[in-house]
Enzyme design. Structure first.
Site, PDB file in Angstrom:
ATOM      1  CG  HIS A  16       8.762  35.518 -61.098  1.00  0.00           C
ATOM      2  ND1 HIS A  16       9.111  34.438 -61.887  1.00  0.00           N
ATOM      3  CD2 HIS A  16       7.647  35.139 -60.420  1.00  0.00           C
ATOM      4  CE1 HIS A  16       8.242  33.462 -61.698  1.00  0.00           C
ATOM      5  NE2 HIS A  16       7.351  33.860 -60.807  1.00  0.00           N
ATOM      6  CG  ASP A  18       9.717  31.384 -64.337  1.00  0.00           C
ATOM      7  OD1 ASP A  18      10.563  30.477 -64.183  1.00  0.00           O
ATOM      8  OD2 ASP A  18       8.509  31.235 -64.090  1.00  0.00           O
ATOM      9  CE  LYS A  19       9.435  37.763 -67.625  1.00  0.00           C
ATOM     10  NZ  LYS A  19       9.811  37.903 -69.030  1.00  0.00           N
ATOM     11  CD  GLU A  44      15.909  27.996 -74.008  1.00  0.00           C
ATOM     12  OE1 GLU A  44      15.253  28.539 -73.091  1.00  0.00           O
ATOM     13  OE2 GLU A  44      15.615  28.118 -75.204  1.00  0.00           O
ATOM     14  CD  GLU A  57      21.095  24.396 -79.023  1.00  0.00           C
ATOM     15  OE1 GLU A  57      21.214  23.587 -78.075  1.00  0.00           O
ATOM     16  OE2 GLU A  57      20.101  25.128 -79.187  1.00  0.00           O
ATOM     17  CE  LYS A 176       3.208  35.035 -59.750  1.00  0.00           C
ATOM     18  NZ  LYS A 176       2.863  33.575 -59.697  1.00  0.00           N
ATOM     19  CG  PHE A 250       6.934  36.758 -50.878  1.00  0.00           C
ATOM     20  CD1 PHE A 250       7.950  35.841 -51.142  1.00  0.00           C
ATOM     21  CD2 PHE A 250       6.312  37.369 -51.960  1.00  0.00           C
ATOM     22  CE1 PHE A 250       8.330  35.542 -52.434  1.00  0.00           C
ATOM     23  CE2 PHE A 250       6.692  37.077 -53.264  1.00  0.00           C
ATOM     24  CZ  PHE A 250       7.709  36.164 -53.501  1.00  0.00           C
ATOM     25  CG  ASP A 258       9.274  28.432 -58.020  1.00  0.00           C
ATOM     26  OD1 ASP A 258       9.655  27.272 -58.253  1.00  0.00           O
ATOM     27  OD2 ASP A 258       8.255  28.935 -58.536  1.00  0.00           O
ATOM     28  CB  ALA A 259      13.643  26.158 -60.202  1.00  0.00           C
ATOM     29  NE  ARG A 264       9.231  28.024 -65.148  1.00  0.00           N
ATOM     30  CZ  ARG A 264       9.599  27.283 -64.097  1.00  0.00           C
ATOM     31  NH1 ARG A 264       9.424  25.969 -64.134  1.00  0.00           N
ATOM     32  NH2 ARG A 264      10.128  27.849 -63.039  1.00  0.00           N
ATOM     33  CE  LYS A 265       5.547  33.424 -64.215  1.00  0.00           C
ATOM     34  NZ  LYS A 265       5.845  31.980 -64.254  1.00  0.00           N
ATOM     35  CE  LYS A 285      13.113  30.698 -78.494  1.00  0.00           C
ATOM     36  NZ  LYS A 285      11.709  30.322 -78.798  1.00  0.00           N
ATOM     37  CE  LYS A 289      17.852  30.804 -82.954  1.00  0.00           C
ATOM     38  NZ  LYS A 289      19.237  31.167 -83.332  1.00  0.00           N
ATOM     39  CG  ASP A 291       9.436  30.768 -81.580  1.00  0.00           C
ATOM     40  OD1 ASP A 291       8.406  30.551 -82.231  1.00  0.00           O
ATOM     41  OD2 ASP A 291      10.097  29.867 -81.031  1.00  0.00           O
TER      42      ASP A 291
END
Length: 406
Positions: A16, A18-19, A44, A57, A176, A250, A258-259, A264-265, A285, A289, A291
């Site tokens: 995918h 995003d992955k 990123e 960074e 998916k 598909f 798709d970008a 995003r997941k 990260k 961090k 997060d």
């Protein structure tokens, strides 16, 4: 608390878009931590048609110091990124590991952020940002994860394994899944709906210029078989609504379709919507961090609470302020399933695990190149081993039982 209900979670494959971005970002994290266990990384990634862009960074001994790249560092980063895309399996005209354009816009970490995070003579290492983080565990599955997400991941892991092995040569990397289960008395008992959309070779579709109903039926039969293999016996019946490539085709997928962007997941990465999420992504990260590191330790603590038999479900929240070492709060919710008061667990947990960024990193051994594997099929519910997923261990069980009994 409801006893009877329907619940749904989704997952996405390693291909995918995003992955793909998440795995590239964590490839950079691992590359840097492999050279400097105290490297700082906030990477990123953007992926789209024949393009990968890095931004963020960094600070890493022997790679990027005092605003300068070490000799060969840029080429090494690009090679690692291309290899990750190759391992995923992208060799398509719209996205090929060998030919996509690559732009590296990583630069030095902010001195002001570093000042708050760095350990000093009179200061413990501070959190890399403010925020809230959640951990969750439930006794629905052996790995103490929500069943809907667990099975969504397992379906796609099987598709990927068969694609890589050649057992399903008609599959392409992007996919998916979605699983809807019916719960009775809070226990999942049957599947009411299953959805899989998987990218495929030309012809395995019902729509478009390449449509071939016979090949589509071959793909559909294969995916249906995977669903039956993955879900418990009896979960799928003639009343289960099954949708396989419901659009009919598909062929165009991945970053060409798709970008993709890092982070995003986050619901796929965590608990499939069964628990709160603090909003911060993990991939790209380093473990200063919170997060990432605090979400890992919150899962670790919640899983040990459930594994110890102190509750059937457990949610834990932590909060931090940038530059401050100690958490601002610790909250435990046992959702009415606990055998001891939440306040007792809140009292005990900080005595078993030091919840500062440094304490978390040392306890869970996070200063290591262990993150690329986390970036597909969930950060939680995986088997701990010598190379990572230490936050999935249940080695606090005995100590927890003794502490709450005292």
């Amino acid at each position: 608390m409801r006893s009877n209900f329907l619940f749904t979670s989704e997952s996405v494959s390693e291909g995918h878009p995003d992955k793909v971005a998440d795995q590239i970002s964590d490839t950079v994290v691992d590359l840097f931590l492999g050279k400097d266990p105290y490297a700082r990384i906030a990477c990123e990634t953007l992926t789209t048609t024949n393009l990968v862009v890095l931004a963020g960074e960094i600070r890493c001994k022997g790679v990027y110091e005092n605003g300068e790249w070490a000799d060969g560092a840029l080429a090494e980063i690009e090679a690692a990124v291309r290899n990750t895309v190759k391992e995923i399996g992208y060799e398509q005209s719209g996205f090929h590991w060998e030919t996509f354009a690559f732009h590296n816009n990583l630069h030095g970490q902010s001195a002001e952020i570093a000042m708050g995070v760095d350990e000093g003579a009179n200061k413990d290492e501070g959190a890399g940002d403010q925020g809230i983080m959640f951990g969750y565990a439930t006794d629905e599955t052996p790995g103490l994860m929500p069943a809907t997400l667990y099975y969504s991941h397992k379906i796609l892991e099987r598709l990927a394994a068969d694609r890589h092995s050649g057992a399903a040569p008609f599959l392409e990397p992007d996919a998916k899944s979605q699983v809807t289960l019916e719960y009775e008395n809070e226990v999942p008992v049957r599947a009411t709906a299953l959805v899989v959309s998987t990218q495929h070779k030309a012809g395995y579709c019902l729509q478009g210029d390449n449509a071939n109903p016979a090949l589509y039926e071959e793909l559909r039969a294969y995916v249906s078989g995977v669903m039956h293999d993955v879900l418990p016996e009896g979960f799928i019946s003639d009343k289960t609504a099954i949708y396989i490539n419901p659009t009919g085709a598909f062929e165009i997928g991945g970053p060409d379709g798709d970008a993709g962007v890092t982070g995003r997941k986050i619901i796929v990465d965590t608990y499939g919507g069964a628990a709160p999420h603090g909003g911060g992504a993990f991939s790209g990260k380093d473990p200063t961090k919170v997060d990432r590191s605090a979400a890992y330790v919150a899962r670790y603590m919640a899983k040990n609470v459930v594994a110890a038999g102190l509750a059937r479900r457990c949610t834990i929240q932590l909060s931090y302020a940038i530059g401050i070492a100690e958490p601002l709060s610790l909250y435990v919710d046992l959702h009415g399933t606990g055998t001891v008061p939440e306040a007792k667990i809140e009292e005990v947990l900080p005595k078993l695990v030091r919840l500062t960024p440094k304490g978390i990193r040392e306890h869970l051994k996070l200063n290591a190149p262990i993150y690329k594997r986390t970036a597909a099929y969930g950060h939680f519910g995986r088997e701990p081993d010598a190379d990572g997923f230490t936050w999935e261990k249940t080695d606090l069980v005995d100590a927890l039982k003794s502490a709450v009994a005292a």
